[in-house]
Scaffold this motif. Structure first.
Motif, PDB file in Angstrom:
ATOM      1  N   TYR A  68     -33.716 -25.949  50.961  1.00 31.87           N
ATOM      2  CA  TYR A  68     -34.119 -26.711  52.275  1.00 31.87           C
ATOM      3  C   TYR A  68     -35.910 -26.734  52.171  1.00 31.87           C
ATOM      4  CZ  TYR A  68     -29.477 -26.386  54.055  1.00 31.87           C
ATOM      5  OH  TYR A  68     -28.154 -26.486  54.521  1.00 31.87           O
ATOM      6  N   GLY A  69     -36.398 -27.988  52.652  1.00 32.99           N
ATOM      7  CA  GLY A  69     -37.751 -28.263  52.558  1.00 32.99           C
ATOM      8  C   GLY A  69     -38.194 -28.988  53.952  1.00 32.99           C
ATOM      9  N   HIS A  70     -39.015 -29.838  53.601  1.00 32.55           N
ATOM     10  CA  HIS A  70     -39.467 -30.915  54.810  1.00 32.55           C
ATOM     11  C   HIS A  70     -40.062 -30.157  55.950  1.00 32.55           C
ATOM     12  CE1 HIS A  70     -37.483 -33.939  52.239  1.00 32.55           C
ATOM     13  NE2 HIS A  70     -36.729 -33.193  52.171  1.00 32.55           N
ATOM     14  N   ALA A  71     -40.820 -28.908  55.865  1.00 32.94           N
ATOM     15  CA  ALA A  71     -41.261 -28.272  56.815  1.00 32.94           C
ATOM     16  C   ALA A  71     -40.255 -27.709  57.800  1.00 32.94           C
ATOM     17  CB  ALA A  71     -42.491 -29.465  57.657  1.00 32.94           C
ATOM     18  N   LEU A  72     -38.988 -27.475  57.263  1.00 34.48           N
ATOM     19  CA  LEU A  72     -38.036 -26.689  58.330  1.00 34.48           C
ATOM     20  C   LEU A  72     -38.768 -25.482  59.139  1.00 34.48           C
ATOM     21  CD1 LEU A  72     -35.308 -26.358  59.483  1.00 34.48           C
ATOM     22  CD2 LEU A  72     -34.549 -25.211  57.409  1.00 34.48           C
ATOM     23  N   GLU A  73     -39.363 -24.751  58.134  1.00 34.47           N
ATOM     24  CA  GLU A  73     -40.248 -23.678  58.448  1.00 34.47           C
ATOM     25  C   GLU A  73     -41.775 -24.136  58.838  1.00 34.47           C
ATOM     26  OE1 GLU A  73     -41.623 -20.275  60.033  1.00 34.47           O
ATOM     27  OE2 GLU A  73     -39.557 -20.298  59.139  1.00 34.47           O
ATOM     28  N   PRO A  74     -42.357 -24.509  59.988  1.00 31.65           N
ATOM     29  CA  PRO A  74     -43.345 -25.206  60.223  1.00 31.65           C
ATOM     30  C   PRO A  74     -44.544 -24.717  59.378  1.00 31.65           C
ATOM     31  CG  PRO A  74     -42.151 -24.862  62.300  1.00 31.65           C
ATOM     32  CD  PRO A  74     -41.650 -23.857  61.331  1.00 31.65           C
ATOM     33  N   ASP A  75     -44.848 -23.299  59.083  1.00 31.55           N
ATOM     34  CA  ASP A  75     -46.126 -23.161  58.462  1.00 31.55           C
ATOM     35  C   ASP A  75     -45.970 -23.951  56.867  1.00 31.55           C
ATOM     36  OD1 ASP A  75     -47.391 -21.920  60.348  1.00 31.55           O
ATOM     37  OD2 ASP A  75     -46.442 -20.375  60.312  1.00 31.55           O
ATOM     38  N   LEU A  76     -44.989 -24.268  56.589  1.00 39.18           N
ATOM     39  CA  LEU A  76     -45.128 -24.581  55.164  1.00 39.18           C
ATOM     40  C   LEU A  76     -44.585 -26.192  54.901  1.00 39.18           C
ATOM     41  CD1 LEU A  76     -42.801 -22.046  53.075  1.00 39.18           C
ATOM     42  CD2 LEU A  76     -45.385 -22.224  53.199  1.00 39.18           C
ATOM     43  N   ARG A  77     -45.765 -27.120  54.752  1.00 41.14           N
ATOM     44  CA  ARG A  77     -45.385 -28.506  54.853  1.00 41.14           C
ATOM     45  C   ARG A  77     -44.905 -29.182  53.488  1.00 41.14           C
ATOM     46  NH1 ARG A  77     -45.068 -28.476  60.185  1.00 41.14           N
ATOM     47  NH2 ARG A  77     -45.070 -30.785  59.954  1.00 41.14           N
ATOM     48  N   GLY A  78     -44.445 -30.264  53.412  1.00 39.27           N
ATOM     49  CA  GLY A  78     -44.049 -30.979  52.337  1.00 39.27           C
ATOM     50  C   GLY A  78     -42.472 -31.022  52.221  1.00 39.27           C
ATOM     51  N   PRO A  79     -41.984 -31.714  51.072  1.00 39.78           N
ATOM     52  CA  PRO A  79     -40.384 -31.840  50.769  1.00 39.78           C
ATOM     53  C   PRO A  79     -39.865 -30.763  50.408  1.00 39.78           C
ATOM     54  CG  PRO A  79     -41.697 -33.191  49.296  1.00 39.78           C
ATOM     55  CD  PRO A  79     -42.874 -32.522  50.206  1.00 39.78           C
ATOM     56  N   VAL A  80     -40.594 -29.934  49.133  1.00 42.64           N
ATOM     57  CA  VAL A  80     -39.721 -29.211  48.249  1.00 42.64           C
ATOM     58  C   VAL A  80     -39.280 -28.114  48.847  1.00 42.64           C
ATOM     59  CG1 VAL A  80     -41.716 -29.761  46.534  1.00 42.64           C
ATOM     60  CG2 VAL A  80     -42.101 -27.909  47.880  1.00 42.64           C
ATOM     61  N   SER A  81     -38.096 -27.577  48.352  1.00 46.36           N
ATOM     62  CA  SER A  81     -37.490 -26.391  48.613  1.00 46.36           C
ATOM     63  C   SER A  81     -38.390 -25.105  48.597  1.00 46.36           C
ATOM     64  CB  SER A  81     -36.205 -26.496  48.011  1.00 46.36           C
ATOM     65  OG  SER A  81     -35.164 -27.424  48.178  1.00 46.36           O
ATOM     66  N   GLN A  82     -38.175 -24.122  49.687  1.00 41.81           N
ATOM     67  CA  GLN A  82     -38.754 -22.919  49.463  1.00 41.81           C
ATOM     68  C   GLN A  82     -38.036 -22.186  50.130  1.00 41.81           C
ATOM     69  OE1 GLN A  82     -41.909 -21.850  48.265  1.00 41.81           O
ATOM     70  NE2 GLN A  82     -42.271 -23.749  47.489  1.00 41.81           N
ATOM     71  N   PRO A  83     -38.282 -20.539  49.583  1.00 47.54           N
ATOM     72  CA  PRO A  83     -37.247 -19.717  50.249  1.00 47.54           C
ATOM     73  C   PRO A  83     -37.289 -19.456  51.474  1.00 47.54           C
ATOM     74  CG  PRO A  83     -38.087 -18.875  48.176  1.00 47.54           C
ATOM     75  CD  PRO A  83     -39.043 -20.171  48.297  1.00 47.54           C
ATOM     76  N   LEU A  84     -38.621 -19.440  52.168  1.00 46.07           N
ATOM     77  CA  LEU A  84     -38.581 -19.370  53.523  1.00 46.07           C
ATOM     78  C   LEU A  84     -38.048 -20.385  54.512  1.00 46.07           C
ATOM     79  CD1 LEU A  84     -42.209 -18.207  53.929  1.00 46.07           C
ATOM     80  CD2 LEU A  84     -40.294 -16.783  53.919  1.00 46.07           C
ATOM     81  N   HIS A  85     -37.978 -21.557  53.986  1.00 47.07           N
ATOM     82  CA  HIS A  85     -37.117 -22.569  54.563  1.00 47.07           C
ATOM     83  C   HIS A  85     -35.602 -22.319  54.334  1.00 47.07           C
ATOM     84  CE1 HIS A  85     -40.713 -25.107  55.089  1.00 47.07           C
ATOM     85  NE2 HIS A  85     -40.827 -25.559  53.661  1.00 47.07           N
ATOM     86  N   THR A  86     -35.140 -21.981  53.234  1.00 44.87           N
ATOM     87  CA  THR A  86     -34.032 -21.740  52.987  1.00 44.87           C
ATOM     88  C   THR A  86     -33.436 -20.540  53.921  1.00 44.87           C
ATOM     89  OG1 THR A  86     -34.223 -22.736  50.772  1.00 44.87           O
ATOM     90  CG2 THR A  86     -32.150 -21.670  51.168  1.00 44.87           C
ATOM     91  N   GLY A  87     -34.046 -19.364  54.031  1.00 42.93           N
ATOM     92  CA  GLY A  87     -33.898 -18.320  54.767  1.00 42.93           C
ATOM     93  C   GLY A  87     -33.656 -18.592  56.343  1.00 42.93           C
ATOM     94  N   HIS A  88     -34.586 -19.637  56.833  1.00 44.04           N
ATOM     95  CA  HIS A  88     -34.372 -20.105  58.104  1.00 44.04           C
ATOM     96  C   HIS A  88     -33.126 -20.916  58.181  1.00 44.04           C
ATOM     97  CE1 HIS A  88     -36.028 -21.472  62.023  1.00 44.04           C
ATOM     98  NE2 HIS A  88     -35.545 -22.690  61.949  1.00 44.04           N
TER      99      HIS A  88
END
Length: 318
Positions: A68-88
């Motif tokens: 998951y990406g797209h600033a799901l976790e607001p402190d990381l912007r941009g489209p790319v998937s990140q562990p913090l977005h995915t954990g959220h």
């Protein structure tokens, strides 16, 4: 400051005041999460339909790689998937009881693809480079494994009885990290507790949690008396006033962290949480705010979690 009698919403319940705030400020995902947790069963909205709506909104943040990406976790912007977005994303699915099936299988494949050499997760994958992110989450080329990112994901997957090859080494990493913690900070302790709350080996988890509780109290990582915050130092690198309270560790009565605190300490903490609702109906963000949009997106998330915590402990929220 808590809401005063001058507000036109003063006579409303905490949930009603928060509902106004959510419709006014929140992203679609948080609007639908609020509806699931606090409005389903009323006005013809069924729990299953409300959960479907949350899943639909969450899917907009998903990527082809399973993350998951797209600033799901607001402190990381941009489209790319990140562990913090995915954990959220997993926490959202867990909260609506949809953390399983093929969607989680895809998530685990993504987690495998971004894991470090010891099978755990970095806080920030280097793919974040080039997109805006909070200054307190630096992007490096060869990021280390982080309990902060790995512990909550592993604990949540175990609690939902998910089994995947990725979990074996990641679980071993979490045990080693938790049992070797000495000098720590609040977010790391919270991550450790989330892991222990879901870990299958309950006697080992209880023993580890007992040690962590003593560590958190000895290092004054929890503000036990909200009326005397000057007695509790803010951790290095945190924002001024970024204290952590009993409810930040023991988010629900069944958490192992609940045993760390007396009934009086818990009551003081929950009183503080109730009184922290702002005049506009939302709860404040305590961590460092580095961009206007991120703070605006984060407050509805904090508001939903505050209400869920109060309700879990039997506080009347309306």
């Amino acid at each position: 400051m808590a809401e005063t009698g001058a507000s036109p919403h003063a006579a409303l319940s905490p949930v009603a005041r928060a509902e106004h705030f959510i419709w006014l400020t929140a992203r679609v995902l948080e609007q639908r999460r609020f509806a699931y947790h606090f409005l389903s069963g009323t006005g013809g909205l069924g729990a299953a339909e409300a959960a479907d709506a949350v899943e639909t909104a969450l899917a907009a943040y998903g990527n082809e790689d399973g993350g998951y990406g797209h600033a799901l976790e607001p402190d990381l912007r941009g489209p790319v998937s990140q562990p913090l977005h995915t954990g959220h994303a997993l926490r959202v699915l867990d909260s609506i009881r949809r953390c399983g099936g093929q969607r989680v299988e895809r998530v685990c494949r993504y987690l495998t693809s971004v894991s470090t050499s010891d099978g755990a997760l970095p806080a920030i994958h280097p793919s974040q480079r080039g997109y805006p992110s909070a200054p307190f989450v630096p992007v490096v080329d060869d990021p280390p494994s982080e309990l902060l990112a790995t512990g909550p994901v592993v604990g949540l997957l175990h609690r939902n009885e998910v089994w995947h090859a990725w979990l074996f080494r990641a679980t071993d990493f979490c045990w080693a990290a938790v049992e070797s913690l000495e000098k720590s900070h609040p977010y790391e302790i919270q991550a450790a507790v989330t892991f222990l709350d879901g870990a299958p080996d309950r006697p080992r988890a209880e023993a580890a949690a007992d040690r962590l509780g003593r560590l958190a109290r000895d290092q004054r990582l929890v503000a036990l008396d909200p009326e005397r915050l000057d007695a509790y130092p803010v951790a290095s690198g945190y924002a001024p006033g970024e204290h952590h309270f009993v409810y930040d560790y023991a988010k629900a009565p069944e958490s192992l962290a609940r045993a760390w605190f007396t009934d009086e300490e818990l009551a003081r903490s929950l009183d503080h949480l109730e009184q922290d609702q702002q005049e506009d109906g939302g709860w404040p963000v305590r961590w460092r705010q580095w961009a206007p949009g991120t703070a605006l997106e984060a407050r509805p998330m904090v508001t939903i979690e505050a209400l869920r915590t109060l309700r879990a402990y039997g506080r009347s929220i309306g």
